[in-house]
Motif scaffolding. Structure first.
Motif, PDB file in Angstrom:
ATOM      1  N   ARG A  14       0.642  -1.341  -0.064  1.00  0.00           N
ATOM      2  CA  ARG A  14       0.074   0.053   0.075  1.00  0.00           C
ATOM      3  C   ARG A  14       0.692   1.190  -0.029  1.00  0.00           C
ATOM      4  NH1 ARG A  14      -2.969  -2.403   4.289  1.00  0.00           N
ATOM      5  NH2 ARG A  14      -1.925  -0.798   5.635  1.00  0.00           N
ATOM      6  N   ASP A  15       1.639   1.369   0.568  1.00  0.00           N
ATOM      7  CA  ASP A  15       2.920   2.500   0.894  1.00  0.00           C
ATOM      8  C   ASP A  15       3.448   2.764  -0.364  1.00  0.00           C
ATOM      9  OD1 ASP A  15       1.842   2.512   3.793  1.00  0.00           O
ATOM     10  OD2 ASP A  15       3.737   1.865   4.398  1.00  0.00           O
ATOM     11  N   VAL A  16       4.028   1.638  -0.902  1.00  0.00           N
ATOM     12  CA  VAL A  16       4.875   1.741  -2.251  1.00  0.00           C
ATOM     13  C   VAL A  16       4.023   2.377  -3.241  1.00  0.00           C
ATOM     14  CG1 VAL A  16       6.073   0.597  -3.912  1.00  0.00           C
ATOM     15  CG2 VAL A  16       6.359   0.318  -1.786  1.00  0.00           C
ATOM     16  N   VAL A  17       2.826   2.098  -3.498  1.00  0.00           N
ATOM     17  CA  VAL A  17       1.981   2.246  -4.607  1.00  0.00           C
ATOM     18  C   VAL A  17       1.332   3.779  -4.223  1.00  0.00           C
ATOM     19  CG1 VAL A  17      -0.489   1.705  -5.655  1.00  0.00           C
ATOM     20  CG2 VAL A  17       1.449  -0.019  -5.130  1.00  0.00           C
ATOM     21  N   ALA A  18       1.054   3.930  -2.954  1.00  0.00           N
ATOM     22  CA  ALA A  18       0.574   5.139  -2.660  1.00  0.00           C
ATOM     23  C   ALA A  18       1.410   6.390  -2.721  1.00  0.00           C
ATOM     24  CB  ALA A  18       0.144   5.444  -1.119  1.00  0.00           C
ATOM     25  N   PHE A  19       2.845   5.877  -2.448  1.00  0.00           N
ATOM     26  CA  PHE A  19       3.879   6.958  -2.801  1.00  0.00           C
ATOM     27  C   PHE A  19       4.003   7.316  -4.200  1.00  0.00           C
ATOM     28  CE2 PHE A  19       8.278   8.079  -3.331  1.00  0.00           C
ATOM     29  CZ  PHE A  19       8.687   9.274  -2.569  1.00  0.00           C
ATOM     30  N   LYS A  20       4.204   6.149  -4.909  1.00  0.00           N
ATOM     31  CA  LYS A  20       4.395   6.407  -6.363  1.00  0.00           C
ATOM     32  C   LYS A  20       3.342   7.145  -6.926  1.00  0.00           C
ATOM     33  CE  LYS A  20       5.984   6.086 -10.581  1.00  0.00           C
ATOM     34  NZ  LYS A  20       6.979   7.015 -11.055  1.00  0.00           N
ATOM     35  N   LEU A  21       2.110   7.156  -6.531  1.00  0.00           N
ATOM     36  CA  LEU A  21       0.913   7.646  -7.110  1.00  0.00           C
ATOM     37  C   LEU A  21       0.707   9.095  -6.542  1.00  0.00           C
ATOM     38  CD1 LEU A  21      -1.909   5.045  -7.117  1.00  0.00           C
ATOM     39  CD2 LEU A  21      -0.339   5.827  -9.002  1.00  0.00           C
ATOM     40  N   GLY A  22       0.989   9.181  -5.289  1.00  0.00           N
ATOM     41  CA  GLY A  22       1.063  10.766  -4.658  1.00  0.00           C
ATOM     42  C   GLY A  22       2.029  11.505  -5.127  1.00  0.00           C
ATOM     43  N   THR A  27      -4.488  11.843  -5.671  1.00  0.00           N
ATOM     44  CA  THR A  27      -5.006  11.787  -4.286  1.00  0.00           C
ATOM     45  C   THR A  27      -5.266  10.343  -3.957  1.00  0.00           C
ATOM     46  OG1 THR A  27      -5.889  13.992  -4.320  1.00  0.00           O
ATOM     47  CG2 THR A  27      -6.725  12.503  -2.463  1.00  0.00           C
ATOM     48  N   VAL A  28      -4.410   9.649  -2.982  1.00  0.00           N
ATOM     49  CA  VAL A  28      -4.604   8.149  -2.634  1.00  0.00           C
ATOM     50  C   VAL A  28      -5.421   8.184  -1.510  1.00  0.00           C
ATOM     51  CG1 VAL A  28      -3.290   6.247  -2.342  1.00  0.00           C
ATOM     52  CG2 VAL A  28      -2.477   7.950  -3.832  1.00  0.00           C
ATOM     53  N   VAL A  29      -6.414   7.115  -1.446  1.00  0.00           N
ATOM     54  CA  VAL A  29      -7.372   6.596  -0.330  1.00  0.00           C
ATOM     55  C   VAL A  29      -6.929   5.099  -0.192  1.00  0.00           C
ATOM     56  CG1 VAL A  29      -9.527   6.398   0.697  1.00  0.00           C
ATOM     57  CG2 VAL A  29      -9.013   8.298  -1.223  1.00  0.00           C
ATOM     58  N   LEU A  30      -6.361   4.686   1.146  1.00  0.00           N
ATOM     59  CA  LEU A  30      -6.113   3.595   1.416  1.00  0.00           C
ATOM     60  C   LEU A  30      -7.126   2.799   2.216  1.00  0.00           C
ATOM     61  CD1 LEU A  30      -2.440   4.417   2.878  1.00  0.00           C
ATOM     62  CD2 LEU A  30      -3.026   3.865   0.325  1.00  0.00           C
ATOM     63  N   ALA A  31      -7.163   1.248   1.789  1.00  0.00           N
ATOM     64  CA  ALA A  31      -7.793   0.404   2.418  1.00  0.00           C
ATOM     65  C   ALA A  31      -7.104  -0.957   2.759  1.00  0.00           C
ATOM     66  CB  ALA A  31      -9.309   0.039   1.590  1.00  0.00           C
ATOM     67  N   ILE A 102      -2.041  -6.489 -12.739  1.00  0.00           N
ATOM     68  CA  ILE A 102      -0.593  -6.388 -12.588  1.00  0.00           C
ATOM     69  C   ILE A 102      -0.275  -7.358 -11.477  1.00  0.00           C
ATOM     70  CG2 ILE A 102       1.175  -4.942 -11.582  1.00  0.00           C
ATOM     71  CD1 ILE A 102      -0.622  -2.593 -12.182  1.00  0.00           C
ATOM     72  N   THR A 103       0.965  -8.122 -11.994  1.00  0.00           N
ATOM     73  CA  THR A 103       1.372  -9.175 -11.021  1.00  0.00           C
ATOM     74  C   THR A 103       2.389  -8.596 -10.012  1.00  0.00           C
ATOM     75  OG1 THR A 103       2.877 -10.039 -12.989  1.00  0.00           O
ATOM     76  CG2 THR A 103       0.546 -11.101 -12.591  1.00  0.00           C
ATOM     77  N   LYS A 104       2.670  -9.302  -8.946  1.00  0.00           N
ATOM     78  CA  LYS A 104       3.701  -9.045  -8.045  1.00  0.00           C
ATOM     79  C   LYS A 104       4.713 -10.119  -8.335  1.00  0.00           C
ATOM     80  CE  LYS A 104       0.441  -7.697  -4.340  1.00  0.00           C
ATOM     81  NZ  LYS A 104       0.014  -8.109  -3.091  1.00  0.00           N
ATOM     82  N   PRO A 105       5.901  -9.826  -8.129  1.00  0.00           N
ATOM     83  CA  PRO A 105       6.677  -8.463  -7.839  1.00  0.00           C
ATOM     84  C   PRO A 105       6.323  -7.450  -9.078  1.00  0.00           C
ATOM     85  CG  PRO A 105       8.265  -9.808  -8.319  1.00  0.00           C
ATOM     86  CD  PRO A 105       7.381 -10.677  -8.462  1.00  0.00           C
ATOM     87  N   PHE A 106       6.154  -6.165  -8.755  1.00  0.00           N
ATOM     88  CA  PHE A 106       6.196  -5.152  -9.999  1.00  0.00           C
ATOM     89  C   PHE A 106       6.994  -4.107  -9.393  1.00  0.00           C
ATOM     90  CE2 PHE A 106       3.221  -4.414  -6.527  1.00  0.00           C
ATOM     91  CZ  PHE A 106       3.334  -3.013  -6.090  1.00  0.00           C
ATOM     92  N   SER A 107       7.085  -3.167 -10.454  1.00  0.00           N
ATOM     93  CA  SER A 107       7.985  -2.014  -9.972  1.00  0.00           C
ATOM     94  C   SER A 107       7.040  -0.906 -10.030  1.00  0.00           C
ATOM     95  CB  SER A 107       8.948  -1.679 -11.317  1.00  0.00           C
ATOM     96  OG  SER A 107       8.182  -1.150 -12.537  1.00  0.00           O
ATOM     97  N   PRO A 108       7.204   0.203  -9.073  1.00  0.00           N
ATOM     98  CA  PRO A 108       6.558   1.142  -9.016  1.00  0.00           C
ATOM     99  C   PRO A 108       6.407   2.029 -10.174  1.00  0.00           C
ATOM    100  CG  PRO A 108       7.870   1.065  -7.153  1.00  0.00           C
ATOM    101  CD  PRO A 108       8.348  -0.046  -8.113  1.00  0.00           C
ATOM    102  N   ARG A 109       7.268   1.991 -11.410  1.00  0.00           N
ATOM    103  CA  ARG A 109       7.210   2.652 -12.437  1.00  0.00           C
ATOM    104  C   ARG A 109       6.217   2.105 -13.272  1.00  0.00           C
ATOM    105  NH1 ARG A 109      12.427   3.863 -15.609  1.00  0.00           N
ATOM    106  NH2 ARG A 109      12.533   5.558 -14.141  1.00  0.00           N
ATOM    107  N   GLU A 110       6.066   0.708 -13.360  1.00  0.00           N
ATOM    108  CA  GLU A 110       5.065   0.046 -14.132  1.00  0.00           C
ATOM    109  C   GLU A 110       3.678   0.338 -13.571  1.00  0.00           C
ATOM    110  OE1 GLU A 110       3.619  -4.499 -15.126  1.00  0.00           O
ATOM    111  OE2 GLU A 110       5.238  -4.361 -13.360  1.00  0.00           O
ATOM    112  N   VAL A 111       3.503   0.441 -12.197  1.00  0.00           N
ATOM    113  CA  VAL A 111       2.323   0.498 -11.451  1.00  0.00           C
ATOM    114  C   VAL A 111       1.806   1.926 -12.051  1.00  0.00           C
ATOM    115  CG1 VAL A 111       1.099   1.141  -9.667  1.00  0.00           C
ATOM    116  CG2 VAL A 111       2.270  -0.854  -9.524  1.00  0.00           C
ATOM    117  N   GLY A 112       2.665   3.027 -11.950  1.00  0.00           N
ATOM    118  CA  GLY A 112       2.349   4.288 -12.516  1.00  0.00           C
ATOM    119  C   GLY A 112       1.957   4.569 -14.000  1.00  0.00           C
ATOM    120  N   SER A 113       2.654   3.595 -14.807  1.00  0.00           N
ATOM    121  CA  SER A 113       2.314   3.597 -16.144  1.00  0.00           C
ATOM    122  C   SER A 113       1.045   2.998 -16.447  1.00  0.00           C
ATOM    123  CB  SER A 113       3.449   3.031 -17.204  1.00  0.00           C
ATOM    124  OG  SER A 113       4.542   3.772 -16.946  1.00  0.00           O
ATOM    125  N   ARG A 114       0.764   1.980 -15.862  1.00  0.00           N
ATOM    126  CA  ARG A 114      -0.557   1.345 -16.164  1.00  0.00           C
ATOM    127  C   ARG A 114      -1.544   2.068 -15.518  1.00  0.00           C
ATOM    128  NH1 ARG A 114      -0.603  -4.446 -17.231  1.00  0.00           N
ATOM    129  NH2 ARG A 114       1.464  -5.244 -17.578  1.00  0.00           N
TER     130      ARG A 114
END
Length: 124
Positions: A14-22, A27-31, A102-114
């Protein structure tokens, strides 16, 4: 930029994805689990949901199915995030209505691009 729900029972993910998107201006909302993710998605206006497939309570696939059944969230873009890479698992995610997988493990850059790609498609 968008309002993005990130639901994963693993705080580090959650923290890695939230940081990348932030840092990209979202704006990131976490669950922490599927039930919380569903509640947030039904209560807030979101531009995208990123859901871990294996969460306590409701799985990401089940949350996606339920979002698709609700008129207010039926068109909400959903990306499933998972360690499951079997063809049947991927197929189940898309059958539930996911826009990307998206499959784990992933790179934060890949998440951002997708995320940007899915958001771009949803705006057109």
């Amino acid at each position: 930029m968008g309002i993005i729900l990130v639901a994963d029972d693993d705080a580090d993910i959650r923290d890695v994805v939230a940081f990348k998107l932030g840092t990209a201006g979202h704006t990131v909302v976490l669950a922490q689990d599927g039930s919380e993710a569903l509640d947030i998605a039904l209560e807030r206006e979101l531009n995208l949901a990123i859901l871990d497939v294996r969460m306590p309570g409701l799985t990401g696939v089940e949350v996606c199915r339920r979002l698709r059944r609700e008129p207010t969230t039926a068109r909400l873009p959903v990306i499933l995030l998972t360690a499951q890479t079997e063809e049947n698992d991927v197929e189940a995610g898309f059958q539930a209505g996911a826009d990307d997988y998206i499959t784990k493990p992933f790179s934060p850059r890949e998440v951002g691009s997708r995320v940007e790609a899915v958001l771009s498609r949803s705006r057109s």
